[in-house]
Design a protein around this motif. Structure first.
Motif, PDB file in Angstrom:
ATOM      1  N   GLU A 219      60.337  14.918  48.075  1.00  0.00           N
ATOM      2  CA  GLU A 219      60.153  15.353  49.489  1.00  0.00           C
ATOM      3  C   GLU A 219      60.568  14.464  50.686  1.00  0.00           C
ATOM      4  O   GLU A 219      60.909  14.864  51.629  1.00  0.00           O
ATOM      5  CB  GLU A 219      58.763  15.847  49.535  1.00  0.00           C
ATOM      6  CG  GLU A 219      58.225  16.935  49.033  1.00  0.00           C
ATOM      7  CD  GLU A 219      56.811  17.386  49.144  1.00  0.00           C
ATOM      8  OE1 GLU A 219      56.489  18.548  49.709  1.00  0.00           O
ATOM      9  OE2 GLU A 219      55.742  16.750  48.982  1.00  0.00           O
TER      10      GLU A 219
ATOM     11  N   GLU B 247      69.673  26.179  52.823  1.00  0.00           N
ATOM     12  CA  GLU B 247      68.752  26.225  53.993  1.00  0.00           C
ATOM     13  C   GLU B 247      68.657  27.260  54.945  1.00  0.00           C
ATOM     14  O   GLU B 247      68.069  27.662  55.962  1.00  0.00           O
ATOM     15  CB  GLU B 247      69.169  24.823  54.975  1.00  0.00           C
ATOM     16  CG  GLU B 247      70.553  24.855  55.517  1.00  0.00           C
ATOM     17  CD  GLU B 247      70.889  23.520  55.922  1.00  0.00           C
ATOM     18  OE1 GLU B 247      69.834  22.874  56.210  1.00  0.00           O
ATOM     19  OE2 GLU B 247      71.956  23.233  56.367  1.00  0.00           O
TER      20      GLU B 247
ATOM     21  N   HIS C  59      68.498  12.393  53.396  1.00  0.00           N
ATOM     22  CA  HIS C  59      68.662  14.062  53.232  1.00  0.00           C
ATOM     23  C   HIS C  59      70.106  14.716  52.932  1.00  0.00           C
ATOM     24  O   HIS C  59      70.307  15.389  52.192  1.00  0.00           O
ATOM     25  CB  HIS C  59      67.937  14.738  54.200  1.00  0.00           C
ATOM     26  CG  HIS C  59      68.618  15.363  55.264  1.00  0.00           C
ATOM     27  ND1 HIS C  59      68.815  14.300  56.274  1.00  0.00           N
ATOM     28  CD2 HIS C  59      69.119  16.426  55.699  1.00  0.00           C
ATOM     29  CE1 HIS C  59      69.417  15.000  57.422  1.00  0.00           C
ATOM     30  NE2 HIS C  59      69.510  16.277  56.988  1.00  0.00           N
TER      31      HIS C  59
ATOM     32  N   ASP D 279      60.342  26.398  52.260  1.00  0.00           N
ATOM     33  CA  ASP D 279      60.594  25.657  53.348  1.00  0.00           C
ATOM     34  C   ASP D 279      61.916  26.029  53.902  1.00  0.00           C
ATOM     35  O   ASP D 279      62.500  25.714  55.179  1.00  0.00           O
ATOM     36  CB  ASP D 279      60.121  24.205  53.431  1.00  0.00           C
ATOM     37  CG  ASP D 279      58.684  24.108  53.299  1.00  0.00           C
ATOM     38  OD1 ASP D 279      58.186  24.917  53.435  1.00  0.00           O
ATOM     39  OD2 ASP D 279      58.623  22.769  52.921  1.00  0.00           O
ATOM     40  N   LYS D 280      62.966  26.573  53.130  1.00  0.00           N
ATOM     41  CA  LYS D 280      64.209  26.493  53.431  1.00  0.00           C
ATOM     42  C   LYS D 280      64.873  25.288  53.729  1.00  0.00           C
ATOM     43  O   LYS D 280      65.562  25.132  54.840  1.00  0.00           O
ATOM     44  CB  LYS D 280      64.413  27.465  54.351  1.00  0.00           C
ATOM     45  CG  LYS D 280      64.218  29.315  54.022  1.00  0.00           C
ATOM     46  CD  LYS D 280      64.625  29.921  55.093  1.00  0.00           C
ATOM     47  CE  LYS D 280      64.248  31.758  54.809  1.00  0.00           C
ATOM     48  NZ  LYS D 280      64.898  32.607  55.933  1.00  0.00           N
ATOM     49  N   THR D 281      64.580  24.240  52.807  1.00  0.00           N
ATOM     50  CA  THR D 281      65.208  23.034  53.008  1.00  0.00           C
ATOM     51  C   THR D 281      66.524  22.885  52.328  1.00  0.00           C
ATOM     52  O   THR D 281      66.293  23.209  51.148  1.00  0.00           O
ATOM     53  CB  THR D 281      64.071  21.862  52.692  1.00  0.00           C
ATOM     54  OG1 THR D 281      63.013  22.138  53.441  1.00  0.00           O
ATOM     55  CG2 THR D 281      64.736  20.451  52.761  1.00  0.00           C
TER      56      THR D 281
ATOM     57  N   PHE E 148      64.309  14.508  50.873  1.00  0.00           N
ATOM     58  CA  PHE E 148      64.952  15.844  51.607  1.00  0.00           C
ATOM     59  C   PHE E 148      64.379  16.347  52.788  1.00  0.00           C
ATOM     60  O   PHE E 148      64.543  17.085  53.355  1.00  0.00           O
ATOM     61  CB  PHE E 148      65.083  16.813  50.464  1.00  0.00           C
ATOM     62  CG  PHE E 148      66.182  16.444  49.420  1.00  0.00           C
ATOM     63  CD1 PHE E 148      67.468  16.780  49.637  1.00  0.00           C
ATOM     64  CD2 PHE E 148      65.704  16.352  48.246  1.00  0.00           C
ATOM     65  CE1 PHE E 148      68.522  16.596  48.661  1.00  0.00           C
ATOM     66  CE2 PHE E 148      66.572  16.161  47.108  1.00  0.00           C
ATOM     67  CZ  PHE E 148      67.733  16.242  47.555  1.00  0.00           C
ATOM     68  N   TYR E 149      63.371  15.397  53.441  1.00  0.00           N
ATOM     69  CA  TYR E 149      62.764  15.684  54.748  1.00  0.00           C
ATOM     70  C   TYR E 149      63.669  15.711  55.470  1.00  0.00           C
ATOM     71  O   TYR E 149      64.868  14.779  55.800  1.00  0.00           O
ATOM     72  CB  TYR E 149      61.594  14.605  54.815  1.00  0.00           C
ATOM     73  CG  TYR E 149      61.155  14.927  56.153  1.00  0.00           C
ATOM     74  CD1 TYR E 149      60.318  16.072  56.583  1.00  0.00           C
ATOM     75  CD2 TYR E 149      61.358  13.683  57.305  1.00  0.00           C
ATOM     76  CE1 TYR E 149      59.737  16.079  57.935  1.00  0.00           C
ATOM     77  CE2 TYR E 149      60.740  14.136  58.577  1.00  0.00           C
ATOM     78  CZ  TYR E 149      59.772  14.996  58.876  1.00  0.00           C
ATOM     79  OH  TYR E 149      59.409  15.238  60.028  1.00  0.00           O
ATOM     80  N   LYS E 150      63.753  16.799  56.419  1.00  0.00           N
ATOM     81  CA  LYS E 150      64.944  17.002  57.355  1.00  0.00           C
ATOM     82  C   LYS E 150      65.060  15.802  58.280  1.00  0.00           C
ATOM     83  O   LYS E 150      66.454  15.582  58.464  1.00  0.00           O
ATOM     84  CB  LYS E 150      64.790  18.197  58.262  1.00  0.00           C
ATOM     85  CG  LYS E 150      64.820  19.529  57.334  1.00  0.00           C
ATOM     86  CD  LYS E 150      64.214  20.688  58.198  1.00  0.00           C
ATOM     87  CE  LYS E 150      64.443  22.111  57.184  1.00  0.00           C
ATOM     88  NZ  LYS E 150      64.160  23.352  58.089  1.00  0.00           N
TER      89      LYS E 150
ATOM     90  N   PHE F   8      60.718  23.273  48.460  1.00  0.00           N
ATOM     91  CA  PHE F   8      62.047  23.139  49.312  1.00  0.00           C
ATOM     92  C   PHE F   8      62.554  24.649  49.617  1.00  0.00           C
ATOM     93  O   PHE F   8      63.055  25.184  50.645  1.00  0.00           O
ATOM     94  CB  PHE F   8      63.154  22.421  48.431  1.00  0.00           C
ATOM     95  CG  PHE F   8      63.029  21.306  48.345  1.00  0.00           C
ATOM     96  CD1 PHE F   8      62.298  20.304  49.356  1.00  0.00           C
ATOM     97  CD2 PHE F   8      63.207  20.488  47.307  1.00  0.00           C
ATOM     98  CE1 PHE F   8      61.747  19.040  49.199  1.00  0.00           C
ATOM     99  CE2 PHE F   8      62.909  19.002  47.255  1.00  0.00           C
ATOM    100  CZ  PHE F   8      62.227  18.380  48.065  1.00  0.00           C
TER     101      PHE F   8
ATOM    102  N   VAL G 207      69.007  21.345  49.911  1.00  0.00           N
ATOM    103  CA  VAL G 207      68.844  20.372  48.710  1.00  0.00           C
ATOM    104  C   VAL G 207      70.116  20.451  47.732  1.00  0.00           C
ATOM    105  O   VAL G 207      70.603  21.596  47.654  1.00  0.00           O
ATOM    106  CB  VAL G 207      67.539  20.757  47.823  1.00  0.00           C
ATOM    107  CG1 VAL G 207      67.353  19.700  46.820  1.00  0.00           C
ATOM    108  CG2 VAL G 207      66.219  20.490  48.969  1.00  0.00           C
TER     109      VAL G 207
ATOM    110  N   GLY H 252      66.975  29.866  51.508  1.00  0.00           N
ATOM    111  CA  GLY H 252      66.059  29.457  50.425  1.00  0.00           C
ATOM    112  C   GLY H 252      66.434  29.769  49.122  1.00  0.00           C
ATOM    113  O   GLY H 252      65.433  29.319  48.358  1.00  0.00           O
TER     114      GLY H 252
END
Length: 263
Positions: A169, A232, A179, A135-137, A172-174, A132, A139, A235
């Motif tokens: 994953e 996000e 998410h 990928d700068k997700t 939290f998938y965009k 994460f 969370v 990161g």
């Protein structure tokens, strides 16, 4: 040996009530210390203890004028202390009023963690956070410790899934409907998704921190839970516990901190 012990107590004129009194005061002071540990109020707590000890020394040596001044400080400053320690007092009262008071207040003296966490669960969380972060997700993960979170998180979608990288994953998938909000982990299972946490309105929180960080800090003001936040925008991974935010610069440090608090 037992007779000698009771003879000593009789000689010192110490009754069972005196021992109970000392024991209860010790427990209360210890719990107050735990509440203010790693907070700005810790130095204030030390200052109060030092002033109180100094006051008692002054009374022993019968320094009447100085004793009156310090006594007036304690009596007149009681309201000020309530204002200064308002967050800690509120947290203490929330603990006392909760259903798990005895588990939190007494049993935790002898037991470090209220849940059983496996090493593989920690590895899954750490590896997922590494992905994460890269990928700068955005969370927000909450891990329950001693205190039950049900009274503070009464929303979100119920789930009963074993913690693993694939599940985290997918949550939290965009483009996933799950998410938004927080994932709540108890033991080795994900028990909630899309959970809304109580937001902190502490003015000392930097304005650059978003809603995820404020929600994590807000929950840490009321419980002993661990909150992991990934920005996000940058990161960066934030490790939030007991109102303290630690930025994780190395993923191995995250694993070490989780193992220290959970195992």
């Amino acid at each position: 040996m037992r007779k000698a012990f009771f003879s000593l107590l009789h000689l010192l004129k110490i009754s069972f009530i005196d021992i109970l009194d000392i024991f209860l005061v010790t427990i209360i002071l210890f719990q107050v210390y735990r509440l203010v540990y790693r907070t700005a109020a810790l130095n204030i707590f030390y200052g109060i203890i030092a002033t109180f000890i100094f006051w008692k020394v002054v009374e022993i040596y019968k320094m009447k004028l100085l004793s009156i001044v310090i006594s007036a400080f304690f009596k007149g400053g009681f309201l000020a202390l309530i204002i200064v320690f308002q967050p800690e007092i509120r947290k203490f009262l929330l603990i006392v009023g909760s259903k798990i008071f005895f588990k939190k207040f007494i049993f935790s003296l002898f037991k470090k963690s209220g849940v059983s966490i496996k090493t593989e669960t920690i590895d899954s969380i750490v590896n997922a956070c590494a992905i994460f972060s890269g990928d700068k997700t955005g969370v927000l993960i909450v891990i329950q410790l001693h205190q039950d979170l049900k009274e503070f998180i009464q929303n979100g979608d119920e789930m009963d899934a074993k913690v693993n990288i694939s599940i985290l994953e997918s949550i939290f998938y965009k483009n996933s409907p799950l998410h938004d909000g927080a994932v709540v982990i108890i033991g080795n299972k994900i028990i909630k998704t899309r959970a809304i946490l109580p937001v902190s309105y502490n003015k000392e929180i930097p304005s650059r921190l978003g809603l995820r960080h404020r929600a994590a800090i807000g929950l840490s003001e009321k419980t002993d839970a661990i909150c992991l936040v990934i920005s996000e925008e940058t990161g960066y991974i934030s490790y939030i516990k007991d109102q303290k935010r630690t930025i994780i610069t190395n993923i191995n440090n995250l694993k070490m901190k989780l193992e220290e608090d959970l195992l």
